[in-house]
Scaffold this active site. Structure first.
Site, PDB file in Angstrom:
ATOM      1  N   CYS A 179       0.817  -1.199   0.000  1.00 24.09           N
ATOM      2  CA  CYS A 179       0.000   0.000   0.000  1.00 24.09           C
ATOM      3  C   CYS A 179       0.866   1.270   0.000  1.00 24.09           C
ATOM      4  O   CYS A 179       1.873   1.344   0.686  1.00 24.09           O
ATOM      5  CB  CYS A 179      -0.958   0.076   1.184  1.00 24.09           C
ATOM      6  SG  CYS A 179      -2.071  -1.310   1.282  1.00 24.09           S
TER       7      CYS A 179
ATOM      8  N   ARG B 193       4.112  -0.335  -4.693  1.00 25.71           N
ATOM      9  CA  ARG B 193       3.757  -0.829  -3.358  1.00 25.71           C
ATOM     10  C   ARG B 193       2.443  -1.616  -3.341  1.00 25.71           C
ATOM     11  O   ARG B 193       2.042  -2.140  -2.296  1.00 25.71           O
ATOM     12  CB  ARG B 193       3.643   0.344  -2.372  1.00 25.71           C
ATOM     13  CG  ARG B 193       4.918   1.150  -2.239  1.00 25.71           C
ATOM     14  CD  ARG B 193       4.748   2.283  -1.241  1.00 25.71           C
ATOM     15  NE  ARG B 193       4.522   1.771   0.090  1.00 25.71           N
ATOM     16  CZ  ARG B 193       5.472   1.448   0.949  1.00 25.71           C
ATOM     17  NH1 ARG B 193       6.732   1.599   0.612  1.00 25.71           N
ATOM     18  NH2 ARG B 193       5.177   0.973   2.139  1.00 25.71           N
TER      19      ARG B 193
ATOM     20  N   TRP C  17      -2.498  -2.869  -1.719  1.00 23.24           N
ATOM     21  CA  TRP C  17      -2.144  -4.281  -1.833  1.00 23.24           C
ATOM     22  C   TRP C  17      -3.051  -4.980  -0.822  1.00 23.24           C
ATOM     23  O   TRP C  17      -2.901  -4.782   0.390  1.00 23.24           O
ATOM     24  CB  TRP C  17      -0.666  -4.497  -1.505  1.00 23.24           C
ATOM     25  CG  TRP C  17      -0.214  -5.898  -1.764  1.00 23.24           C
ATOM     26  CD1 TRP C  17       0.134  -6.436  -2.967  1.00 23.24           C
ATOM     27  CD2 TRP C  17      -0.054  -6.946  -0.790  1.00 23.24           C
ATOM     28  NE1 TRP C  17       0.488  -7.751  -2.804  1.00 23.24           N
ATOM     29  CE2 TRP C  17       0.383  -8.093  -1.489  1.00 23.24           C
ATOM     30  CE3 TRP C  17      -0.236  -7.029   0.586  1.00 23.24           C
ATOM     31  CZ2 TRP C  17       0.635  -9.303  -0.847  1.00 23.24           C
ATOM     32  CZ3 TRP C  17       0.024  -8.232   1.220  1.00 23.24           C
ATOM     33  CH2 TRP C  17       0.456  -9.355   0.503  1.00 23.24           C
TER      34      TRP C  17
ATOM     35  N   ASN D 203      -1.839   2.216   5.545  1.00 19.99           N
ATOM     36  CA  ASN D 203      -0.904   1.171   5.110  1.00 19.99           C
ATOM     37  C   ASN D 203      -0.535   0.374   6.353  1.00 19.99           C
ATOM     38  O   ASN D 203       0.009   0.939   7.303  1.00 19.99           O
ATOM     39  CB  ASN D 203       0.341   1.833   4.490  1.00 19.99           C
ATOM     40  CG  ASN D 203       1.470   0.849   4.274  1.00 19.99           C
ATOM     41  OD1 ASN D 203       1.236  -0.345   4.049  1.00 19.99           O
ATOM     42  ND2 ASN D 203       2.696   1.334   4.329  1.00 19.99           N
ATOM     43  N   GLY D 204      -0.852  -0.925   6.369  1.00 20.59           N
ATOM     44  CA  GLY D 204      -0.541  -1.754   7.537  1.00 20.59           C
ATOM     45  C   GLY D 204      -1.692  -2.696   7.819  1.00 20.59           C
ATOM     46  O   GLY D 204      -2.558  -2.908   6.962  1.00 20.59           O
TER      47      GLY D 204
ATOM     48  N   GLU E  79      17.733 -17.789  -6.984  1.00 23.80           N
ATOM     49  CA  GLU E  79      17.339 -16.441  -7.390  1.00 23.80           C
ATOM     50  C   GLU E  79      16.746 -16.467  -8.812  1.00 23.80           C
ATOM     51  O   GLU E  79      15.739 -15.814  -9.082  1.00 23.80           O
ATOM     52  CB  GLU E  79      18.562 -15.508  -7.302  1.00 23.80           C
ATOM     53  CG  GLU E  79      18.355 -14.085  -7.758  1.00 23.80           C
ATOM     54  CD  GLU E  79      17.284 -13.321  -6.992  1.00 23.80           C
ATOM     55  OE1 GLU E  79      16.784 -13.821  -5.976  1.00 23.80           O
ATOM     56  OE2 GLU E  79      16.936 -12.211  -7.450  1.00 23.80           O
TER      57      GLU E  79
ATOM     58  N   LYS F  47      12.923 -15.376  -9.793  1.00 23.83           N
ATOM     59  CA  LYS F  47      12.626 -14.367 -10.831  1.00 23.83           C
ATOM     60  C   LYS F  47      11.628 -14.921 -11.850  1.00 23.83           C
ATOM     61  O   LYS F  47      10.680 -14.252 -12.222  1.00 23.83           O
ATOM     62  CB  LYS F  47      13.885 -13.947 -11.595  1.00 23.83           C
ATOM     63  CG  LYS F  47      14.903 -13.124 -10.889  1.00 23.83           C
ATOM     64  CD  LYS F  47      14.531 -11.695 -10.657  1.00 23.83           C
ATOM     65  CE  LYS F  47      13.872 -11.569  -9.298  1.00 23.83           C
ATOM     66  NZ  LYS F  47      14.735 -11.247  -8.210  1.00 23.83           N
TER      67      LYS F  47
ATOM     68  N   GLU G 235       8.051 -15.265 -10.264  1.00 17.90           N
ATOM     69  CA  GLU G 235       7.282 -14.076  -9.896  1.00 17.90           C
ATOM     70  C   GLU G 235       6.832 -13.252 -11.086  1.00 17.90           C
ATOM     71  O   GLU G 235       5.783 -12.618 -11.021  1.00 17.90           O
ATOM     72  CB  GLU G 235       8.018 -13.221  -8.852  1.00 17.90           C
ATOM     73  CG  GLU G 235       9.298 -12.609  -9.319  1.00 17.90           C
ATOM     74  CD  GLU G 235       9.995 -11.828  -8.229  1.00 17.90           C
ATOM     75  OE1 GLU G 235       9.325 -11.278  -7.353  1.00 17.90           O
ATOM     76  OE2 GLU G 235      11.234 -11.772  -8.259  1.00 17.90           O
TER      77      GLU G 235
ATOM     78  N   HIS H 286      18.403 -37.635  -5.863  1.00 16.04           N
ATOM     79  CA  HIS H 286      17.722 -38.085  -4.643  1.00 16.04           C
ATOM     80  C   HIS H 286      16.220 -37.820  -4.702  1.00 16.04           C
ATOM     81  O   HIS H 286      15.571 -37.784  -3.669  1.00 16.04           O
ATOM     82  CB  HIS H 286      18.358 -37.417  -3.421  1.00 16.04           C
ATOM     83  CG  HIS H 286      19.805 -37.772  -3.269  1.00 16.04           C
ATOM     84  ND1 HIS H 286      20.229 -39.018  -2.894  1.00 16.04           N
ATOM     85  CD2 HIS H 286      20.925 -37.051  -3.508  1.00 16.04           C
ATOM     86  CE1 HIS H 286      21.554 -39.057  -2.882  1.00 16.04           C
ATOM     87  NE2 HIS H 286      21.992 -37.867  -3.258  1.00 16.04           N
TER      88      HIS H 286
ATOM     89  N   LYS I 271       6.121  -4.349  -3.951  1.00 15.63           N
ATOM     90  CA  LYS I 271       7.568  -4.194  -3.823  1.00 15.63           C
ATOM     91  C   LYS I 271       8.034  -4.254  -2.381  1.00 15.63           C
ATOM     92  O   LYS I 271       9.019  -4.890  -2.064  1.00 15.63           O
ATOM     93  CB  LYS I 271       7.962  -2.847  -4.444  1.00 15.63           C
ATOM     94  CG  LYS I 271       9.430  -2.546  -4.423  1.00 15.63           C
ATOM     95  CD  LYS I 271      10.150  -3.326  -5.483  1.00 15.63           C
ATOM     96  CE  LYS I 271      11.646  -3.164  -5.419  1.00 15.63           C
ATOM     97  NZ  LYS I 271      12.315  -4.295  -6.076  1.00 15.63           N
TER      98      LYS I 271
HETATM   99  C1  F6R Z   1      12.005 -10.798  -5.437  1.00 16.04           C
HETATM  100  C2  F6R Z   1      11.798  -9.723  -4.484  1.00 16.04           C
HETATM  101  C3  F6R Z   1      11.345 -10.076  -3.106  1.00 16.04           C
HETATM  102  C4  F6R Z   1      12.140  -9.247  -2.080  1.00 16.04           C
HETATM  103  C5  F6R Z   1      11.610  -9.534  -0.666  1.00 16.04           C
HETATM  104  C6  F6R Z   1      12.418  -8.805   0.385  1.00 16.04           C
HETATM  105  O1  F6R Z   1      12.379 -10.310  -6.686  1.00 16.04           O
HETATM  106  O2  F6R Z   1      11.971  -8.584  -4.792  1.00 16.04           O
HETATM  107  O3  F6R Z   1      11.490 -11.433  -2.871  1.00 16.04           O
HETATM  108  O4  F6R Z   1      13.490  -9.582  -2.187  1.00 16.04           O
HETATM  109  O5  F6R Z   1      10.272  -9.141  -0.584  1.00 16.04           O
HETATM  110  O6  F6R Z   1      12.381  -7.433   0.198  1.00 16.04           O
HETATM  111  P1  F6R Z   1      13.451  -6.488   0.873  1.00 16.04           P
HETATM  112  O7  F6R Z   1      14.775  -6.801   0.258  1.00 16.04           O
HETATM  113  O8  F6R Z   1      12.985  -5.099   0.584  1.00 16.04           O
HETATM  114  O9  F6R Z   1      13.442  -6.807   2.339  1.00 16.04           O
END
Ligand code: F6R
Length: 615
Positions: A2, A27, A77, A102-103, A487, A491, A494, A510, A610
């Site tokens: 949010c 956000r 969100w 927000n929260g 990683e 990617k 998501e 295994h 984000k």
């Molecule tokens: C993946 C991604 C998320 C963040 C996670 C932690 O591409 O962006 O998995 O890495 O939400 O966010 P931060 O680093 O802001 O604590």
């Protein structure tokens, strides 16, 4: 999670609210809405489901334009209640109070029952509506809006960043935060609030970062702040170094693409003034860092998502270079168990935003379990909850990362963690001067090497089309490359919604090898390191089960191409520190192009946000 923006100005606020919402869309984008107090002090509100552009279209189509000098806006969100108009913010109570939140208000069901008994009715399924009613109710016994908010928030448990306006107090916004970020922007034509300074860069560079529990009364020419005990306080004004243009797309199609290509510069910026004469500047971690790092006997790293994956790479480096044990754990698990935290632990939180609720709470919990530990946060956000809570801070200097999928924040975290391992190793004499020099030289070459890796984009783009009809993919790596494979899988999941998993290549036999057939693409990372021959055997095992493979290799790994196996050389003879950072690049490009070929929303993938400031 949010985004909030608002302001009280001598001009019409609507355009700024919309601009702010666009900047805060990272956000959350389940719904958005805005409200202004119009000339006769009545509320004028519009809300819409989905992205901010839907709200803009509604605004354009309206015959009677919205206008006012005071207003608040929100991009959501969803946590409590589906994305719908009724659940979209701003919420209103009794035509007297309106707010954006927000929260999460954890005790909202108890509060709702109490308010139903008092005669309030509810038009949404959100936890937020109880805040509006609580403030309206408090206004009956208080003679200012700020004292009403101060009284109401006493009844909430959970987290909140709030912007509140009232038709009875048309000259002010009340802002308060606990567990969610909120800044005040000081402008020449008025004063503003936002979840993130980026929303306000077109009107100001001067910001006040509210502390936990602060409540502020914001008028056009005056800002008054009280702390959580109700004492009048003066918070420092900070000048933002961010440029308005740094949060625009420029010549790129997507923020993710822009941020992938910004990595050479982001790494240069992260290294700048952290290295002098091929030697690490340990004070870059804070003035007390040298004293603290000298004593460190073990490291605990806590993070979520991509930041967690970066932590997994660092475990190899800290144990290999600094020769100290390192444990890495996801914050959402760590915060709820009773871990043993020994004295002389360096407790490292990793976070792009510095606001991830689980990471912040894990840090608070650790400080309660052992108040003697040294806490370090590695973050991209100078003014964040993590920096405020930590003894030491190391900023990644990646610049604003807008794309929801982390790219440059991840690689700059890796660079920062390499500097950390090297600093502790240097202080504790586990590496000598020439080893330090060689690590530093490797890091300094990174921008050029990444540039070279980015040149493989066309080849990767061609391969990406093969994933259009795939439902799953496997990523393989050994050592630090297992974390990089994780990683890569994250990617792909998501932004392209393809199920992807990462395995240490040796673990495949295994169990997971049962999944391999011609429909299961396997992506392997093959640096030229001591595990290369083992990896080659693992690749044979996979190949003989008929998989379609893509191998990203070091030129000198000399992987023999076979039928249904594409081998792309990414780099040449890079070291153990630089390799994981460079091999991240083709995986980012692959997921970006798979998402493009599937037509998903690269920068705003479904269900994500984000900055995860709720649990
Ligand atoms: C993946 C991604 C998320 C963040 C996670 C932690 O591409 O962006 O998995 O890495 O939400 O966010 P931060 O680093 O802001 O604590």
């Amino acid at each position: 999670m949010c985004g909030i923006v608002g302001g009280v100005t001598n001009k019409d606020i609507t355009a700024l609210l919309l601009e702010g919402l666009n900047r805060l869309e990272y956000r959350g984008y389940d719904s958005s809405g805005l409200i202004v107090l119009s000339k006769n002090n009545s509320f004028d509100r519009i809300r819409s489901v989905g992205k901010v552009r839907n709200l803009e279209n509604i605004l354009k189509a309206r015959e009677q334009k919205i206008s006012g000098n005071i207003g608040i806006a929100h991009t959501r969100w969803a946590t409590h209640g589906e994305p719908s108009i009724d659940n979209a913010h701003p919420h209103i109570s009794m035509n007297s109070v309106s707010l954006v939140h927000n929260g999460i208000i954890e005790n909202y069901i108890d509060l709702k029952n109490e308010q139903l008994n008092r005669g309030y009715s509810f038009s949404s399924e959100t936890d937020t509506e109880v805040i509006a009613h609580a403030i309206d109710f408090a206004m009956k016994s208080c003679n200012t809006l700020i004292s009403s908010v101060q009284l109401a928030i006493k009844s909430f448990s959970g987290s909140y960043g709030l912007g509140v306006i009232s038709s009875k107090y048309p000259d002010q916004i009340i802002a308060t935060r606990k567990g969610s970020p909120l800044v005040i922007g000081i402008g020449t034509n008025g004063n503003y609030i936002a979840s993130d300074q980026m929303a306000l860069l077109s009107v100001t560079k001067e910001f006040i970062f509210l502390e936990e529990g602060d409540v502020a009364e914001i008028k056009i020419d005056k800002i008054t702040i009280y702390d959580l005990n109700g004492n009048l306080v003066v918070r420092p004004i900070k000048i933002s170094m961010l440029k308005a243009g740094s949060v625009d797309l420029g010549n790129y199609d997507h923020f993710m693409q822009k941020e992938i290509f910004e990595q050479p510069q982001a790494i240069r910026d992260t290294l700048e003034s952290r290295i002098t004469n091929d030697s690490i500047v340990i004070s870059a971690f804070g003035f007390k860092a040298e004293k603290k790092f000298n004593k460190v006997k073990q490291v605990q790293i806590i993070a979520c998502g991509s930041s967690y994956n970066a932590g997994l790479v660092a475990k190899y480096w800290l144990e290999d270079i600094a020769k100290i044990p390192c444990n890495v754990e996801v914050a959402s698990e760590y915060r709820y168990r009773r871990p043993i935290i020994l004295n002389d632990t360096l407790f490292v939180t990793l976070s792009q935003s510095g606001e991830t609720a689980d990471t912040v709470e894990a840090l608070k919990a650790a400080k309660i379990i052992n108040c003697n530990i040294c806490t370090l946060c590695i973050t991209n956000s100078a003014e964040s909850s993590l920096t405020r809570l930590s003894d030491l801070t190391f900023l990644t200097h990646a610049g604003p990362e807008i794309g929801v999928a982390s790219t440059k924040a991840f690689t700059t975290q890796l660079v920062s963690l390499a500097l950390l391992a090297c600093s502790i190793g240097k202080l504790q004499n586990t590496i000598n001067r020439s080893q330090e020099k060689s690590i530093i030289n490797g890091l300094k070459k990174l921008p050029g090497l990444i540039h070279k890796a980015l040149h493989q984009e066309e080849k990767i783009k061609k391969l990406a089309t093969r994933f259009q009809n795939k439902n799953s993919a496997l990523f393989l790596g050994r050592g630090t490359m297992h974390a990089i494979a994780m990683e890569g899988a994250l990617k792909l999941k998501e932004i392209s919604y393809i199920h992807a998993e990462a395995y240490p290549a040796g673990e495949l036999k295994h169990g997971p090898i049962a999944l391999i057939d011609k429909d299961m693409p396997v992506i392997a990372i093959a640096p030229n390191d001591e595990l290369l021959e083992k990896l080659k055997s693992n690749l044979q095992e996979v190949k003989s089960r008929g998989s379609q493979m893509i191998v990203f290799e070091d030129e000198n790994s000399l992987i023999e191409p076979m039928e249904a196996m594409e081998v792309i050389s990414i780099t040449s003879n890079v070291g153990r520190i630089t390799a994981p950072i460079i091999f991240t690049i083709p995986l980012q490009l692959l997921s970006y192009h798979v998402a493009l070929s599937k037509g998903t929303d690269v920068d705003r993938p479904r269900n994500l946000a984000k900055s995860v400031t709720v649990e």
